[in-house]
Design a protein around this motif. Structure first.
Motif, mmCIF file in Angstrom:
data_model
loop_
_atom_site.group_PDB
_atom_site.id
_atom_site.type_symbol
_atom_site.label_atom_id
_atom_site.label_comp_id
_atom_site.label_asym_id
_atom_site.label_seq_id
_atom_site.Cartn_x
_atom_site.Cartn_y
_atom_site.Cartn_z
ATOM 1 N N THR A 99 40.095 47.945 30.031
ATOM 2 C CA THR A 99 39.762 46.686 29.660
ATOM 3 C C THR A 99 39.547 45.898 30.494
ATOM 4 O O THR A 99 39.164 46.913 31.964
ATOM 5 N N ARG A 100 39.409 44.492 30.773
ATOM 6 C CA ARG A 100 38.837 43.953 31.515
ATOM 7 C C ARG A 100 40.309 42.905 31.561
ATOM 8 O O ARG A 100 40.667 42.429 30.804
ATOM 9 N N VAL A 101 40.286 42.366 33.678
ATOM 10 C CA VAL A 101 41.098 41.349 33.414
ATOM 11 C C VAL A 101 40.970 40.702 34.625
ATOM 12 O O VAL A 101 39.469 41.476 35.292
ATOM 13 N N ARG A 102 41.119 39.755 34.978
ATOM 14 C CA ARG A 102 40.649 38.727 35.631
ATOM 15 C C ARG A 102 41.187 38.690 37.143
ATOM 16 O O ARG A 102 41.709 39.275 37.054
ATOM 17 N N GLY B 164 35.174 36.311 42.183
ATOM 18 C CA GLY B 164 33.977 34.991 42.160
ATOM 19 C C GLY B 164 33.502 35.115 41.192
ATOM 20 O O GLY B 164 33.253 36.156 40.514
ATOM 21 N N GLY B 165 32.739 33.860 41.225
ATOM 22 C CA GLY B 165 31.443 33.344 40.014
ATOM 23 C C GLY B 165 32.266 33.054 38.595
ATOM 24 O O GLY B 165 32.812 32.589 38.503
#
Length: 182
Positions: A14-17, A22-23
């Motif tokens: 998964t991808r998590v915030r 940053g960016g």
């Protein structure tokens, strides 16, 4: 899958915030397992052929999202939407749908979908391998109820939808609660 069956142990990429990054793209990879999602809770899992597709985006996902309070009233702790799409696609779809209640699970390689027997070919639509449409009530990692659309096969000419709808799952939950109360 039959009631009582244990969900397969799979690791989802998964991808998590993560604001510390940053960016313009503050996300990091995180591996979550079947247990991370389902252990110790009663959840609804629904799976569909693909993010951003018509039935999935117009009916199924919004129905579960908008009905979340009703599902909670029936003892559901979480609702998960799974698709054989990668984390980038699933996150963008969740964002486009304005999800606040339903969490998305990216099964990018189709491993979970294959292990529950729902991986089908959708080459006739240019999709490749995808999930057959289904839903389930999961209690602490075990199937409590299974709602599979009819006609499971490769390259199905239609997109059956109804058995796995939020309305069908909610009706089962209500009926089940009434039976237990009687």
């Amino acid at each position: 899958m039959q009631p009582g069956a244990k969900l397969p142990d799979v690791t989802f990429r998964t991808r998590v915030r993560d604001e510390s990054i940053g960016g313009p793209n503050p996300y990091r990879w995180e591996e979550l397992t079947t247990a991370d999602y389902f252990a110790g809770k009663r959840a609804v899992l629904f799976a569909l052929p693909g993010a951003f597709t018509p039935t999935c985006s117009t009916f199924q996902l919004p129905g579960f999202e908008n009905g979340f309070a009703e599902f909670q009233a029936q003892g559901i702790d979480a609702i998960y939407c799974l698709s054989v799409n990668d984390a980038f696609v699933m996150n963008q779809w969740a964002k486009a749908q304005g999800l606040a209640n339903v969490q998305v699970i990216p099964d990018g390689s189709g491993e979970f979908t294959r292990r529950v027997g729902m991986l089908v070919r959708k080459d006739n639509l240019g999709f490749g391998l995808r999930s057959w449409r289904y839903a389930a009530v999961i209690n602490d990692g075990r199937v409590e109820a299974w709602f599979e659309e009819p006609g499971l096969c490769d390259n199905h000419g239609e997109d059956p939808y109804g058995v796995s709808s939020p309305e069908s799952v909610l009706a089962w939950l209500r009926d089940s609660a009434q039976e237990q109360a009687a």
